[in-house]
Design a protein around this motif. Structure first.
Motif, PDB file in Angstrom:
ATOM      1  N   THR A 349      -3.545   4.955  26.436  1.00  0.00           N
ATOM      2  CA  THR A 349      -4.976   4.773  26.247  1.00  0.00           C
ATOM      3  C   THR A 349      -5.353   3.482  26.968  1.00  0.00           C
ATOM      4  N   TYR A 350      -6.546   2.962  26.709  1.00  0.00           N
ATOM      5  CA  TYR A 350      -6.988   1.731  27.363  1.00  0.00           C
ATOM      6  C   TYR A 350      -7.499   0.746  26.314  1.00  0.00           C
ATOM      7  N   GLN A 351      -7.472  -0.516  26.693  1.00  0.00           N
ATOM      8  CA  GLN A 351      -8.060  -1.547  25.850  1.00  0.00           C
ATOM      9  C   GLN A 351      -9.526  -1.212  25.582  1.00  0.00           C
ATOM     10  N   LEU A 352      -9.997  -1.615  24.416  1.00  0.00           N
ATOM     11  CA  LEU A 352     -11.360  -1.302  23.998  1.00  0.00           C
ATOM     12  C   LEU A 352     -12.404  -1.849  24.962  1.00  0.00           C
ATOM     13  N   ILE A 353     -12.102  -2.926  25.658  1.00  0.00           N
ATOM     14  CA  ILE A 353     -13.067  -3.541  26.569  1.00  0.00           C
ATOM     15  C   ILE A 353     -13.520  -2.577  27.649  1.00  0.00           C
ATOM     16  N   LEU A 354     -12.708  -1.541  27.953  1.00  0.00           N
ATOM     17  CA  LEU A 354     -13.083  -0.562  28.975  1.00  0.00           C
ATOM     18  C   LEU A 354     -14.459   0.024  28.688  1.00  0.00           C
TER      19      LEU A 354
END
Length: 643
Positions: A349-354
């Motif tokens: 997945t990706y960091q929430l900042i994305l």
């Protein structure tokens, strides 16, 4: 280029700052980029500055970027200059196993305001925790639960005065290359004593003729000329550059205040060179129940008017935000020694900042806006009343004409967008932009496939319901099965521990309910204490107000690999030609290179960076940068009830 010019022109239309309470403008500190300034009415002592903003956690960035092929990209991670230490914010200790592995992006005042330790004029009033949506909503985990971070003025800040916050001395001590040996709070009293002694010697009465002022000035200048030798002296850097200023500086309060007057901008100058930041305020989204919080118009904004400015923190390759599940590998031939590493073959997945950044299908570049409440501007494909345009105020307009790899590693936020009204926007109306067709399609697919997580309600939400909550026993269902831990406040269970027990220094301990005698507000419970060396781990007649919850590590919604992740999309008509692959062949080549990097990441033979080996090879003069708010003498936080 014509599109860029057209967009830039539109960002400067209908400029009326007469009601502006906060400006974004070039800082009064030379070469320090942008800063925040009090608007036309100034800011009164104890007044709130702006509105409470959202903050966004980064998790274990070094862990997820420890592969050498990724570490090279992470070394140029511009957010490192803007993030805040995790222990500044209550509740962060419940995110992961190690508090120091979490840092926070604060895209509002926490990024826009500069730090001048001697002139600090605002206090950080903390942050709140709340989902803003139902725990079963498709939007849970797609936006940060940390919100309402706000600041108050510690003194009257005059109109045009720059807003100064406290990054902490460690921030500057670990950035000597960027800022030099700037004075710290403890520096100024020493510098003042030195100037006072100099003045006393200068005017001492003696039988012989007094030394001329010209001689004293020359003597003082000689001392300053030693700066190249004493370049690491913060005291020397606190001294004025001319002996004639000494008396005035001491009369005005000392060396700490020597730049006070120059930190105030003329309002006419701000009207011309600044942009209004406080045209928006926070509120609940009116567009979608899954969006949580949103940005509302703080005052009437005419069509074509500036909604808010937003400098951009660039991320050269979004791959640095990729997150992996954790797995164990054997260390050497030792059958009992294991190391936790990213699982390159598992889900990602990706960091929430994305979710708070802009991207485009033709690039791996991400552009993350910062500015007052810009992170709260939501999406609508049908009701958008605002758009983004390239700003006339951006510091590096030439980057729009350069390939991305020529500026991706630059250590400054050189690009900027403005949010501009598409039509008249009335006070309290929600600010909405169109995130783009690709975002919309991804969200609709997420809505279609979303399956709510059963049982889990974040501890910070449970703690708001303690008075009406019906607590259950461990036999009925352990709370750990739902991702939370039950805690007993220490004053209710202190009799379990010996008088010298270290556990008595804590505010709470883990516990479990064994039996309950429910009778409304007077319910009593039999409790078992689950940690510590206790004399008797069973306690009778414990009241309900003894309990509260904390989240177990990695359990919050934003850790879910099923949580929605997608960047907002830069419109095609404003995406610079210089940033695009030259043709379809180049596009395919770039995609193949990305795929090759991904396959390298997936390789079982990929080399992990060994921390000890890296330290041996590093230049000993290089110090790891500390985030804002870092405190050297603070490395642990007691578990606390989130408010």
């Amino acid at each position: 280029a014509s599109v860029v010019k057209e967009n830039a022109d539109s960002s400067s239309q209908k400029k009326d700052n007469s009601k502006c309470g906060l400006f974004l403008a070039p800082s009064s500190i030379p070469n320090s980029g942008l800063g925040m300034f009090a608007g036309h009415y100034g800011i009164s002592e104890n007044a709130t500055i702006g509105d409470g903003d959202v903050i966004i956690p980064f998790f274990e960035m070094e862990f997820h970027n420890q592969l050498k092929v990724k570490k090279e990209k992470y070394d140029a991670f511009l957010w490192d200059e803007y993030v805040w230490a995790s222990w500044v914010f209550g509740g962060a200790e419940q995110e992961t196993d190690e508090l120091e592995s979490v840092e926070f992006a604060c895209p509002g005042i926490g990024s826009a305001a500069n730090s001048y330790l001697a002139l600090k004029n605002v206090n950080d009033e903390g942050v709140s925790l709340g989902l803003g949506t139902d725990p079963g909503s498709p939007g849970a985990g797609a936006h940060s639960p940390y919100h309402n971070r706000y600041f108050t003025a510690t003194e009257d800040i005059p109109a045009g005065g720059e807003v100064w916050m406290d990054y902490g001395p460690a921030y500057f001590k670990t950035r000597v290359k960027e800022y030099g040996y700037i004075p710290l709070p403890e520096t100024y009293p020493v510098a003042d004593d030195l100037l006072i002694t100099f003045q006393e010697l200068r005017y001492i009465e003696c039988d012989s003729d007094s030394i001329s002022n010209r001689t004293w000035d020359a003597l003082y200048q000689t001392m300053l000329d030693f700066a190249p030798i004493w370049q690491t002296s913060r005291v020397l850097h606190a001294l004025p550059n001319n002996a004639s200023k000494i008396e005035d500086i001491l009369d005005d309060g000392g060396t700490a205040y020597r730049d006070y007057d120059s930190s105030r901008r003329d309002l006419k100058w701000l009207d011309e060179h600044g942009q209004c930041m406080d045209n928006i305020k926070t509120g609940m989204s009116q567009e979608s129940p899954h969006a949580g919080r949103g940005a509302l118009a703080n005052r009437f904004i005419p069509a074509g008017g500036l909604v808010t400015p937003a400098p951009l923190i660039h991320i050269g390759d979004m791959d640095v935000l990729k997150m992996y599940q954790r797995t164990k590998i054997k260390v050497g031939d030792n059958e009992e020694e294991w190391k936790v590493v990213p699982d390159m073959n598992g889900p990602t997945t990706y960091q929430l900042i994305l979710n708070y950044c802009f991207g485009h299908r033709d690039t791996t570049l991400l552009l993350c806006p910062y500015g007052l409440l810009t992170a709260l501007i939501n999406h609508s494909s049908k009701n958008a009343n605002t758009r983004i345009v390239w700003s006339d105020a951006m510091r590096r307009k030439e980057w729009l004409q350069k390939p991305i790899d020529e500026f991706a590693d630059e250590w400054l936020a050189g690009l900027q967008i403005d949010f501009v009204a598409l039509r008249d926007i009335h006070e309290d109306e929600e600010i909405l932009i169109d995130y783009g067709d690709e975002w919309e399609q991804a969200w609709q697919e997420h809505m279609r496939t979303h399956q709510p997580r059963e049982g889990y309600i974040p501890a910070f939400e449970l703690n708001k319901r303690l008075k009406e909550l019906e607590f259950r026993t461990a036999e009925e269902r352990p709370y750990s099965d739902d991702g939370v831990e039950l805690r007993c406040r220490i004053q209710h269970v202190s009799q379990c521990f010996s008088p010298r027990s270290d556990f008595l220094k804590k505010d709470s301990v883990a516990c479990a309910i064994i039996e309950k005698q429910v009778s409304g507000e007077n319910s009593k419970y039999t409790v078992k204490v689950l940690e510590g060396d206790v004399d008797d781990d069973l306690l009778l007649d414990i009241p309900a107000d003894a309990f509260f919850f904390v989240d177990l590590p990695y359990e919050r919604h934003h850790f879910s690999f099923q949580a929605f992740r997608h960047a907002m999309m830069i419109p095609d008509d404003m995406f610079p030609e210089a940033w695009k692959p030259a043709n379809d062949d180049d596009r395919e080549k770039a995609k193949a290179e990305d795929d090759e990097d991904s396959s390298d990441d997936d390789s079982e033979d990929e080399v992990f960076v060994d921390d000890e080996e890296e330290e041996e090879n590093d230049d000993s003069s290089v110090v790891k940068r500390k985030p804002k708010g870092w405190k050297h003498d603070e490395s642990i936080i007691e578990l606390s009830e989130a408010k």
